[in-house]
Scaffold this motif. Structure first.
Motif, short mmCIF file in Angstrom:
data_model
loop_
_atom_site.label_atom_id
_atom_site.label_comp_id
_atom_site.label_asym_id
_atom_site.label_seq_id
_atom_site.Cartn_x
_atom_site.Cartn_y
_atom_site.Cartn_z
N ALA A 70 15.37 -20.53 -4.74
CA ALA A 70 15.95 -21.43 -5.73
C ALA A 70 15.23 -22.77 -5.73
O ALA A 70 14.59 -23.15 -4.74
N LEU A 72 16.06 -26.85 -6.61
CA LEU A 72 17.13 -27.82 -6.83
C LEU A 72 16.58 -29.10 -7.43
O LEU A 72 15.60 -29.68 -6.92
N VAL A 103 18.76 -24.60 -9.92
CA VAL A 103 20.03 -25.17 -9.45
C VAL A 103 20.03 -26.65 -9.82
O VAL A 103 19.11 -27.38 -9.45
N LEU A 105 22.10 -30.20 -9.61
CA LEU A 105 23.18 -30.97 -8.99
C LEU A 105 23.72 -31.93 -10.06
O LEU A 105 23.06 -32.90 -10.43
N ILE A 132 25.85 -27.26 -10.09
CA ILE A 132 26.68 -27.62 -8.95
C ILE A 132 27.41 -28.92 -9.26
O ILE A 132 26.78 -29.94 -9.55
N LEU A 173 26.77 -28.78 0.23
CA LEU A 173 25.96 -28.12 -0.80
C LEU A 173 25.14 -26.99 -0.21
O LEU A 173 25.13 -25.86 -0.75
N LEU A 177 25.27 -22.88 -1.04
CA LEU A 177 24.11 -22.13 -1.49
C LEU A 177 23.78 -20.98 -0.53
O LEU A 177 23.44 -19.87 -0.96
N LEU A 185 15.10 -22.85 -0.19
CA LEU A 185 15.41 -23.79 -1.27
C LEU A 185 14.28 -24.80 -1.40
O LEU A 185 13.88 -25.44 -0.43
N VAL A 187 13.33 -28.28 -3.11
CA VAL A 187 13.97 -29.47 -3.69
C VAL A 187 12.87 -30.31 -4.35
O VAL A 187 11.93 -30.74 -3.68
N ILE A 193 17.91 -37.70 -5.29
CA ILE A 193 17.94 -36.47 -4.50
C ILE A 193 16.96 -36.55 -3.33
O ILE A 193 17.30 -36.23 -2.18
#
Length: 260
Positions: A70, A72, A103, A105, A132, A173, A177, A185, A187, A193
């Motif tokens: 994923a 984010l 994903v 946020l 999310i 979080l 996940l 993940l 990011v 973030i």
């Protein structure tokens, strides 16, 4: 594309974590990655999108996406950039079978129904985005949630251990996940973030939540109008890095680090 005697996929395989499973800490392996200018800016004034990566480092980023479950990003990035979060820069003949899950946020469900992520999913050229949000009881929450779900999104509320109605804590979080099957993940930002993940990694050392940090440095200067990611971090919120390797990719320099 190759780097020295290695393909990009081999390079990434060599720097991403080994000998560690996500199951050990019940959270995904996390790769934090972003592009910045020489003066540490990642976006323009007001968060406006800047195309910083050259074609070689951009291709590396898309290969990296294909190696994670994923991706984010925060809602600010989606509203400003309208990203697709796919692997479209990989040549068609080399396209990997796996596409990462987008994903977002989005604490207060501000995602637009006509964004590219939802459009691609409806047109069956992208995976279903997960949105999310916080545990929210505002009057229009149910309406916004229903509208997004009707447009194709999966809306997932993350309850906070501290009882906050909207605040999403990074450990909460990551736990959600992980329980949804995400083991790796990536990011990508934006600034809030990035800063939050760096600060949380400093707080949780020696078991920092970021496993790998990959930063592309573009040979440009942005100046005072640019947005950085470290201005609000105190010394105590900056994690210690262990250098893995540095590579030149086209015009850019890419630094690969682990967190200690």
């Amino acid at each position: 594309m190759s780097v020295g005697d290695q393909s990009v996929s081999d390079l990434l395989s060599s720097v991403l974590p080994k000998g560690y499973t996500a199951d050990e800490f019940q959270r995904p392996l996390v790769t934090l990655t972003f592009a910045q200018s020489l003066d540490g800016k990642i976006a323009g004034k007001g968060g406006k999108q800047l195309i910083l990566s050259g074609k070689e480092s951009m291709l590396m980023t898309h290969w990296m996406r294909s190696m994670h479950d994923a991706i984010l990003v925060g809602i600010g990035t989606v509203l400003n950039d309208d990203p697709q979060l796919n692997t479209r820069h990989i040549p068609e003949d080399d396209q990997p079978y796996h596409l990462p899950r987008p994903v977002i946020l989005d604490t207060n469900l501000r995602l637009k129904r006509y964004c590219k992520l939802l459009k691609n999913y409806r047109e069956r050229i992208g995976r279903r985005p997960w949105v999310i949000c916080g545990a929210n009881s505002t009057p229009d929450y149910a309406e916004r949630k229903s509208a997004l779900e009707d447009s194709g999104a999966r809306v997932i509320a993350v309850p906070s251990e501290d009882g906050g109605s909207c605040l999403i804590m990074i450990p909460d979080l990551l736990k959600v996940l992980y329980n949804l099957g995400i083991r790796t993940l990536m990011v990508e930002g934006g600034a809030t973030i990035i800063g939050s993940f760096l600060a949380e990694s400093a707080r949780t050392k020696p078991n920092a939540i970021i496993n790998t940090l990959i930063v592309t440095i573009a040979p440009v200067l942005i100046g005072d109008d640019g947005v950085g990611y470290g201005e609000k971090l105190s010394t105590a919120q900056i994690p210690t890095l262990k250098h893995i390797r540095t590579e030149v990719m086209g015009r850019d320099v890419v630094v690969f680090s682990a967190l200690e």
